[in-house]
Design a protein around this motif. Structure first.
Motif, PDB file in Angstrom:
ATOM      1  N   THR A 171       0.347  -6.889   1.575  1.00  9.69           N
ATOM      2  CA  THR A 171       1.678  -6.594   1.049  1.00  9.69           C
ATOM      3  C   THR A 171       1.983  -7.405  -0.200  1.00  9.69           C
ATOM      4  OG1 THR A 171       4.044  -6.567   1.566  1.00  9.69           O
ATOM      5  CG2 THR A 171       2.742  -8.347   2.539  1.00  9.69           C
ATOM      6  N   GLU A 231       8.786  -2.071  -2.523  1.00  6.19           N
ATOM      7  CA  GLU A 231       9.250  -0.936  -1.730  1.00  6.19           C
ATOM      8  C   GLU A 231       8.086  -0.166  -1.131  1.00  6.19           C
ATOM      9  OE1 GLU A 231      12.364   2.780  -2.183  1.00  6.19           O
ATOM     10  OE2 GLU A 231      11.041   2.327  -3.875  1.00  6.19           O
ATOM     11  N   GLY A 249       6.643  -1.689   1.771  1.00  6.77           N
ATOM     12  CA  GLY A 249       7.456  -1.406   2.951  1.00  6.77           C
ATOM     13  C   GLY A 249       7.055  -0.097   3.614  1.00  6.77           C
ATOM     14  N   PHE A 279       4.055  -0.871   5.532  1.00  2.00           N
ATOM     15  CA  PHE A 279       4.467  -1.597   6.734  1.00  2.00           C
ATOM     16  C   PHE A 279       4.846  -0.628   7.847  1.00  2.00           C
ATOM     17  CE2 PHE A 279       8.076  -3.068   9.256  1.00  2.00           C
ATOM     18  CZ  PHE A 279       7.555  -4.202   9.862  1.00  2.00           C
ATOM     19  N   GLU A 280       5.522   0.467   7.493  1.00  2.00           N
ATOM     20  CA  GLU A 280       5.942   1.426   8.509  1.00  2.00           C
ATOM     21  C   GLU A 280       4.736   2.105   9.151  1.00  2.00           C
ATOM     22  OE1 GLU A 280       8.189   3.585  11.118  1.00  2.00           O
ATOM     23  OE2 GLU A 280       8.679   1.794   9.939  1.00  2.00           O
ATOM     24  N   ASN A 303       8.962 -14.521   3.090  1.00  2.00           N
ATOM     25  CA  ASN A 303       8.836 -13.071   3.260  1.00  2.00           C
ATOM     26  C   ASN A 303       7.817 -12.715   4.327  1.00  2.00           C
ATOM     27  OD1 ASN A 303      10.752 -12.324   1.317  1.00  2.00           O
ATOM     28  ND2 ASN A 303       9.269 -12.479  -0.355  1.00  2.00           N
ATOM     29  N   ILE A 317       8.402 -10.611   7.924  1.00  2.00           N
ATOM     30  CA  ILE A 317       7.648  -9.419   8.322  1.00  2.00           C
ATOM     31  C   ILE A 317       7.014  -9.623   9.698  1.00  2.00           C
ATOM     32  CG2 ILE A 317       5.650  -7.981   7.778  1.00  2.00           C
ATOM     33  CD1 ILE A 317       6.262  -8.490   4.805  1.00  2.00           C
ATOM     34  N   GLU A 375       7.271   6.852   1.828  1.00  2.00           N
ATOM     35  CA  GLU A 375       7.746   6.608   3.183  1.00  2.00           C
ATOM     36  C   GLU A 375       7.189   7.672   4.130  1.00  2.00           C
ATOM     37  OE1 GLU A 375      12.024   5.667   5.371  1.00  2.00           O
ATOM     38  OE2 GLU A 375      11.970   6.604   3.390  1.00  2.00           O
TER      39      GLU A 375
END
Length: 269
Positions: free
Chosen positions: A2, A6, A9, A12-13, A62, A66, A138
């Protein structure tokens, strides 16, 4: 892997979805570029680099956040902050860690850098044999429900198909097997049927698709737009020397120019 952006992120999902279903352990890794070799720098000299000290503190904060988010969801996670004073650090770390696969975000379509310079994602894609999931947007769904495998249907790709079938079963996902028939590598229908049968054997749960297209990339786009897979998988072959810089693979081209998530798996030697 990471950079706290954005798009990281979004990666991450995907990590959360996969780790939850597979009960996997997650390493959250951040690469921090430093002006000097920070690992070998004497402690009493660190004060001469206040910006780096601040960046390290922010990165650690950070990473901790996470890991905490993952642990709240019952996922076993830990973090690694890697000090990079040279381009090979990320590759060395991944090789030493020996993960089952790497998940990372990448810039979306329209990145301004020329391809031969490469983003971090493209460099990792080229140089690491570990399976790599490249994410740009996303996730469309809260769970991974469809995995697609773009295959040449050659015998060398059968181990990849079997691994993906096992992964799909563990995730409760549909597996699609796709063959793109092009004018430059044309196959008769009877031959394609035989190749599908050899790949699938007695499996009647995998959907298979034959797509006729003028080239492989257009065929992939046609499939993706009409079937919306959560992950599109390609099995790449290794290139050596300067060839890989001036003759990019289909996997790299798709990762560079399109926004669907791509899982790249290196064929076993």
């Amino acid at each position: 892997m990471t950079d706290f952006s954005e798009v990281a992120g979004f990666a991450f999902e995907y990590t959360r979805q996969l780790a939850t279903k597979l009960q996997a352990k997650v390493e959250v890794m951040h690469i921090l570029s430093t002006p000097v070799d920070w690992v070998r720098l004497d402690k009493d000299k660190e004060k001469f680099y206040p910006e780096t000290l601040n960046a390290i503190a922010n990165a650690k904060s950070n990473l901790s956040s996470i890991v905490h988010d993952l642990e709240k969801q019952g996922i076993n996670a830990f973090s690694s902050l890697i000090y990079s004073f040279g381009s090979e650090t990320v590759f060395e770390h991944v090789q030493n860690a020996e993960p089952d696969f790497v998940i990372m975000g990448s810039e979306g379509r329209g990145a301004k850098k020329p391809f031969y310079l490469g983003s971090t994602a493209q460099k990792v894609l080229r140089n690491i044999k570990t399976p790599i999931l490249i994410v740009k947007e996303e996730p469309a769904h809260k769970e991974i429900k469809k995995i697609a495998f773009l295959s040449t249907l050659e015998k060398s790709q059968k181990p990849v198909f079997k691994k993906l079938k096992k992964l799909a079963d563990l995730l409760g996902a549909q597996l699609d097997l796709i063959f793109i028939n092009t004018p430059y590598d044309f196959h008769e229908s009877a031959e394609i049927d035989e190749m599908f049968n050899e790949m699938l054997e007695s499996d009647n749960t995998t959907q298979h698709f034959l797509i006729n297209s003028r080239d492989a990339e257009n065929g992939v786009i046609y499939y993706a737009e009409n079937n919306q897979p959560d992950i599109l998988t390609l099995a790449k072959t290794e290139k050596s020397g300067l060839t890989k810089f001036f003759n990019p693979s289909l996997t790299e081209n798709l990762a560079k120019t399109h926004n669907f998530p791509i899982l790249s798996i290196c064929l076993e030697e």
